[in-house]
Design a protein around this motif. Structure first.
Motif, mmCIF file in Angstrom:
data_model
loop_
_atom_site.group_PDB
_atom_site.id
_atom_site.type_symbol
_atom_site.label_atom_id
_atom_site.label_comp_id
_atom_site.label_asym_id
_atom_site.label_seq_id
_atom_site.Cartn_x
_atom_site.Cartn_y
_atom_site.Cartn_z
ATOM 1 N N GLN A 13 0.539 -1.404 0.241
ATOM 2 C CA GLN A 13 0.026 0.246 0.060
ATOM 3 C C GLN A 13 0.994 0.985 -0.118
ATOM 4 O O GLN A 13 1.095 2.032 -1.002
ATOM 5 C CB GLN A 13 -0.998 0.138 1.210
ATOM 6 N N LEU A 14 1.614 1.555 0.351
ATOM 7 C CA LEU A 14 2.750 2.296 0.851
ATOM 8 C C LEU A 14 3.679 2.613 -0.656
ATOM 9 O O LEU A 14 3.974 3.529 -0.459
ATOM 10 C CB LEU A 14 3.775 2.227 1.955
ATOM 11 N N ARG A 15 3.956 1.088 -1.154
ATOM 12 C CA ARG A 15 4.909 1.649 -2.733
ATOM 13 C C ARG A 15 3.607 1.548 -3.279
ATOM 14 O O ARG A 15 4.532 2.811 -4.054
ATOM 15 C CB ARG A 15 5.011 0.198 -2.650
ATOM 16 N N SER A 16 2.351 1.593 -3.537
ATOM 17 C CA SER A 16 0.950 2.315 -3.910
ATOM 18 C C SER A 16 1.087 3.384 -4.378
ATOM 19 O O SER A 16 0.822 4.398 -5.365
ATOM 20 C CB SER A 16 0.119 1.060 -4.453
ATOM 21 N N LYS A 17 1.078 4.719 -2.834
ATOM 22 C CA LYS A 17 0.772 5.562 -2.652
ATOM 23 C C LYS A 17 2.404 6.465 -3.379
ATOM 24 O O LYS A 17 2.304 7.532 -3.466
ATOM 25 C CB LYS A 17 0.660 5.497 -1.458
ATOM 26 N N SER A 18 3.187 5.877 -3.381
ATOM 27 C CA SER A 18 4.718 6.499 -3.544
ATOM 28 C C SER A 18 5.011 6.952 -4.714
ATOM 29 O O SER A 18 4.412 6.371 -5.753
ATOM 30 C CB SER A 18 5.761 6.083 -2.743
#
Length: 238
Positions: A233-238
């Motif tokens: 989830q964090l990677r997709s937002k970055s």
């Protein structure tokens, strides 16, 4: 993405790609470094850790077991109300509806360590506890809530010629009752953690809790899965 959960007894690693679990492994916590070697993890840019040793392991992110449990359980049961995470040293009850939780870490009686303690005393493998539970005709009632005193009471029952299967089943019910006092009223409970592989515990909880009981395919890897999903989830937002 890689989720790494190193608890008090076992280390779990989950590789999560394209919203699917592509691989996972479980080993003794003291050998957690072997998981990196097995999967050839040279780069930790995709690693998220959780568990007791989450800050001691190379990672890009680390999260609490509460957060990991929620992300992991929701992968299978997005509408579940409550999570019961039964670990080696503590038991956590997480109410997903309001993000609150209760923790039992003061006494071993509601943890995996207690089951191991009982099995060792009676010269049994932990896996045998489930088999004996199924063979029980009439589980005994244990009055003691403390782990040490509960074992003493179990020994007394055996000395008085009570069948070992009834004693073990009674222990499972005592264990389940202790946990049930922490569970709020709800429609569904997801059971996670290595202890949930003991179907004796699951059976006792199912008979005590007045709600739907949900069991993931492998309840022991849920927190590692949750860590991997959190990282995704964090990677997709970055």
């Amino acid at each position: 993405m890689i989720g790494f959960d190193v608890g008090s007894r076992t280390a779990k690693l989950v590789r999560f790609d394209d919203d699917n679990i592509s691989d996972y492994k479980i080993i003794n916590s003291m050998n957690w470094e072997k998981l990196f070697d097995t999967l050839n993890l040279k780069d930790v840019s995709s690693v998220c850790t959780t568990g007791y040793f989450r800050k001691s392991i190379p990672n890009s992110w680390n999260i609490t077991e509460i957060t990991a449990s929620i992300f992991g359980a929701k992968y299978y049961y997005p509408k579940a109300d409550v999570i019961v995470d039964i670990g080696g040293q503590d038991t956590k009850v997480i109410d997903i509806r309001n993000n609150s939780f209760k923790l039992n870490d003061k006494c071993s009686a509601g943890t995996g360590a207690f089951l191991e303690f009982v099995a060792k005393y009676f010269d049994l493998e932990v896996e045998e506890l489930e088999k004996l539970h199924k063979e029980s005709e009439k589980p005994i009632t244990l009055n003691q809530t403390c782990g040490i005193f509960a074992l003493s009471e179990m020994i007394s029952q055996v000395v008085n010629h009570e069948k070992i299967e009834n004693v073990i089943s009674g222990m499972h019910y005592s264990f389940a009752h202790r946990i049930s006092h922490m569970v709020p009223e709800c429609r569904s409970v997801v059971l996670v953690g290595g202890v949930v592989k003991n179907k004796g515990i699951v059976d006792a909880l199912s008979n005590i809790l007045n709600c739907e009981i949900l069991i993931p395919p492998d309840p022991q890897i849920i927190n590692a899965l949750g860590a991997a999903r959190y990282a995704q989830q964090l990677r997709s937002k970055s």
